[in-house]
Design an enzyme around this catalytic site. Structure first.
Site, mmCIF file in Angstrom:
data_model
loop_
_atom_site.group_PDB
_atom_site.id
_atom_site.type_symbol
_atom_site.label_atom_id
_atom_site.label_comp_id
_atom_site.label_asym_id
_atom_site.label_seq_id
_atom_site.Cartn_x
_atom_site.Cartn_y
_atom_site.Cartn_z
ATOM 1 N N SER A 9 -7.932 -29.451 -90.660
ATOM 2 C CA SER A 9 -7.419 -30.890 -90.107
ATOM 3 C C SER A 9 -8.698 -31.890 -90.450
ATOM 4 O O SER A 9 -9.470 -31.969 -90.028
ATOM 5 C CB SER A 9 -6.964 -30.836 -88.381
ATOM 6 O OG SER A 9 -7.207 -32.482 -87.896
ATOM 7 N N HIS A 34 -4.138 -30.191 -94.239
ATOM 8 C CA HIS A 34 -3.517 -30.518 -93.018
ATOM 9 C C HIS A 34 -4.536 -32.923 -92.823
ATOM 10 O O HIS A 34 -5.400 -32.285 -91.815
ATOM 11 C CB HIS A 34 -3.625 -30.390 -91.451
ATOM 12 C CG HIS A 34 -3.075 -30.680 -90.941
ATOM 13 N ND1 HIS A 34 -1.552 -29.699 -90.318
ATOM 14 C CD2 HIS A 34 -3.128 -31.325 -89.744
ATOM 15 C CE1 HIS A 34 -1.258 -30.536 -89.314
ATOM 16 N NE2 HIS A 34 -1.558 -31.365 -89.050
ATOM 17 N N ASP A 36 -3.379 -35.578 -90.697
ATOM 18 C CA ASP A 36 -2.749 -36.585 -89.666
ATOM 19 C C ASP A 36 -2.240 -37.594 -90.235
ATOM 20 O O ASP A 36 -3.338 -38.489 -90.702
ATOM 21 C CB ASP A 36 -3.813 -36.334 -88.510
ATOM 22 C CG ASP A 36 -3.491 -35.005 -88.478
ATOM 23 O OD1 ASP A 36 -2.072 -33.998 -87.878
ATOM 24 O OD2 ASP A 36 -4.988 -34.200 -87.992
ATOM 25 N N MET A 38 -1.255 -41.243 -88.454
ATOM 26 C CA MET A 38 -0.629 -42.109 -87.498
ATOM 27 C C MET A 38 -0.556 -43.391 -87.368
ATOM 28 O O MET A 38 -1.307 -44.238 -87.737
ATOM 29 C CB MET A 38 -2.027 -41.408 -86.461
ATOM 30 C CG MET A 38 -2.273 -40.235 -85.769
ATOM 31 S SD MET A 38 -3.716 -39.724 -84.444
ATOM 32 C CE MET A 38 -3.787 -38.199 -84.302
ATOM 33 N N HIS A 67 1.160 -34.271 -91.881
ATOM 34 C CA HIS A 67 1.796 -34.747 -90.690
ATOM 35 C C HIS A 67 2.030 -35.930 -90.056
ATOM 36 O O HIS A 67 0.963 -36.236 -89.916
ATOM 37 C CB HIS A 67 0.869 -33.732 -89.780
ATOM 38 C CG HIS A 67 1.519 -33.758 -87.992
ATOM 39 N ND1 HIS A 67 0.322 -32.842 -87.061
ATOM 40 C CD2 HIS A 67 2.726 -33.935 -87.484
ATOM 41 C CE1 HIS A 67 1.487 -33.004 -86.326
ATOM 42 N NE2 HIS A 67 2.349 -33.555 -86.493
ATOM 43 N N MET A 69 2.755 -38.319 -88.046
ATOM 44 C CA MET A 69 3.294 -38.638 -86.186
ATOM 45 C C MET A 69 3.944 -40.497 -85.856
ATOM 46 O O MET A 69 1.842 -41.305 -85.578
ATOM 47 C CB MET A 69 1.629 -38.471 -85.400
ATOM 48 C CG MET A 69 1.457 -37.151 -85.372
ATOM 49 S SD MET A 69 -0.222 -36.971 -85.140
ATOM 50 C CE MET A 69 -0.982 -35.795 -87.136
ATOM 51 N N MET A 138 3.861 -27.413 -81.602
ATOM 52 C CA MET A 138 2.562 -28.541 -81.262
ATOM 53 C C MET A 138 2.087 -28.052 -80.126
ATOM 54 O O MET A 138 2.866 -27.850 -79.083
ATOM 55 C CB MET A 138 2.619 -30.095 -80.612
ATOM 56 C CG MET A 138 2.470 -31.170 -82.367
ATOM 57 S SD MET A 138 1.207 -30.963 -83.404
ATOM 58 C CE MET A 138 -0.493 -31.420 -82.707
ATOM 59 N N GLY A 143 -2.135 -36.881 -80.975
ATOM 60 C CA GLY A 143 -2.769 -37.970 -81.266
ATOM 61 C C GLY A 143 -4.046 -37.424 -81.303
ATOM 62 O O GLY A 143 -5.257 -38.722 -82.019
ATOM 63 N N GLY A 146 -9.379 -31.888 -79.892
ATOM 64 C CA GLY A 146 -9.966 -32.241 -79.003
ATOM 65 C C GLY A 146 -9.256 -31.580 -77.438
ATOM 66 O O GLY A 146 -9.867 -32.060 -76.444
ATOM 67 N N ASP A 177 -0.265 -26.568 -84.360
ATOM 68 C CA ASP A 177 -1.786 -27.172 -83.827
ATOM 69 C C ASP A 177 -2.233 -28.174 -83.416
ATOM 70 O O ASP A 177 -1.254 -28.283 -82.312
ATOM 71 C CB ASP A 177 -1.060 -28.544 -85.322
ATOM 72 C CG ASP A 177 -2.263 -29.255 -85.174
ATOM 73 O OD1 ASP A 177 -3.386 -29.638 -84.756
ATOM 74 O OD2 ASP A 177 -0.794 -30.908 -86.302
ATOM 75 N N GLY A 178 -3.065 -27.654 -82.609
ATOM 76 C CA GLY A 178 -3.782 -28.046 -81.429
ATOM 77 C C GLY A 178 -4.383 -27.134 -80.329
ATOM 78 O O GLY A 178 -3.988 -25.777 -80.327
ATOM 79 N N GLY A 199 -9.542 -26.646 -86.431
ATOM 80 C CA GLY A 199 -9.772 -28.550 -86.111
ATOM 81 C C GLY A 199 -11.327 -28.507 -85.280
ATOM 82 O O GLY A 199 -12.197 -26.746 -85.641
HETATM 83 C C1 DX5 Z 1 -3.688 -33.912 -84.764
HETATM 84 C C2 DX5 Z 1 -4.773 -32.719 -84.998
HETATM 85 C C3 DX5 Z 1 -5.697 -32.203 -84.204
HETATM 86 C C4 DX5 Z 1 -6.404 -31.777 -84.556
HETATM 87 C C5 DX5 Z 1 -6.223 -30.108 -84.352
HETATM 88 O O1 DX5 Z 1 -1.921 -33.580 -85.201
HETATM 89 O O2 DX5 Z 1 -4.129 -31.654 -86.569
HETATM 90 O O3 DX5 Z 1 -4.652 -31.753 -83.133
HETATM 91 O O4 DX5 Z 1 -7.231 -32.488 -84.931
HETATM 92 O O5 DX5 Z 1 -7.553 -29.389 -84.182
HETATM 93 P P1 DX5 Z 1 -8.066 -29.555 -82.588
HETATM 94 O O6 DX5 Z 1 -7.131 -29.332 -81.603
HETATM 95 O O7 DX5 Z 1 -8.796 -27.788 -82.652
HETATM 96 O O8 DX5 Z 1 -9.724 -30.257 -82.082
HETATM 97 ZN ZN ZN Z 2 -1.500 -32.653 -87.168
#
Ligand code: DX5
Ligand code: ZN
Length: 222
Positions: A9, A34, A36, A38, A67, A69, A138, A143, A146, A177-178, A199
């Site tokens: 990510s 990946h 993101d 937003m 991705h 969003m 998801m 959003g 962490g 993802d997450g 991530g």
């Molecule tokens: C949003 C992102 C998060 C994040 C994943 O869609 O893709 O979910 O960066 O990493 P973690 O949850 O490990 O911080």
């Molecule tokens: Zn994502």
């Protein structure tokens, strides 16, 4: 079961070290970046955009996994440099016409993926089966990085895999993802996940050198 793949990510990268990080990801033969997107509307945050995707494309050959969003992605997809080998995902609730958005991704030459929020039922896949190459489950509410895994989404991965297989869509992959930590990744793999968004829970952590963390994640999802 499909071969497991890793999609770091990019919003979790220290941007002051972006070039070095991309070099490490290339050396580690990472499958996707990946990215993101937003819009402060579909999710309560802002992140990366089309220009940043263009910079990534110019800097390396690793395919993108964009991705989205954002609301009404079908109106905005054309802003992104999508091409052969890239994935782009849109959320089921993001616009009035998810099939139109998925077809626009296909028309751009990329691979369409439908993203399901933790509360989106699996049955919505029925109407898009011919329009997707992957499903993004998801495992947190989108959003922020962490967050903590929503445990129920593990069963959902299993349900999605069964739903696809029973209808003859074994070729459709599942991305998660997450909070894909080393431990959670193992459980997600057992449940049927193929592509793992990495991530802050795994490779972007100060607890371990970056290259070592990628090797550890690979061995967790073998
Ligand atoms: C949003 C992102 C998060 C994040 C994943 O869609 O893709 O979910 O960066 O990493 P973690 O949850 O490990 O911080
Ligand atoms: Zn994502």
């Amino acid at each position: 079961m499909h071969a497991s793949q890793i999609a770091p990510s990019i919003m979790c990268v220290d941007f002051l070290k972006l070039e070095d990080t991309l070099d490490s990801l290339k050396r580690a033969n990472i499958e996707y970046l990946h990215v993101d997107i937003m819009d402060g509307e579909f999710v309560p945050n802002y992140t990366l955009g089309p220009d940043f995707c263009r910079s990534l494309k110019a800097a390396c050959d690793i395919p993108l996994d964009v991705h989205m969003m954002i609301t009404h992605p079908e109106r905005k997809l054309g802003w992104f440099p999508l091409g052969s080998g890239d994935y782009a995902s849109v959320h089921y609730e993001a616009g009035n016409h998810p099939i139109r958005a998925l077809k626009a991704i296909r028309d751009a030459g990329a691979k369409p993926m439908l993203a399901l929020n933790p509360a989106t039922p699996v049955c919505v896949l029925e109407s898009v089966l011919d329009d997707i190459d992957a499903v993004l489950v998801m495992t947190v509410n989108p959003g922020y990085a962490g967050q903590k895994l929503i445990e129920r989404t593990l069963d959902k991965i299993t349900c999605v895999r069964r739903f696809l297989d029973e209808r003859g869509y074994e070729h459709v992959r599942i991305e998660v993802d997450g909070n894909v930590s080393f431990e959670n990744a193992k459980r997600m793999r057992r449940a049927g996940a193929d592509i793992f968004v990495a991530g802050t829970s795994s490779i972007f952590t100060s607890a371990m050198p970056f290259d070592e963390a990628i090797i550890k994640l690979r061995s967790a999802i073998e």
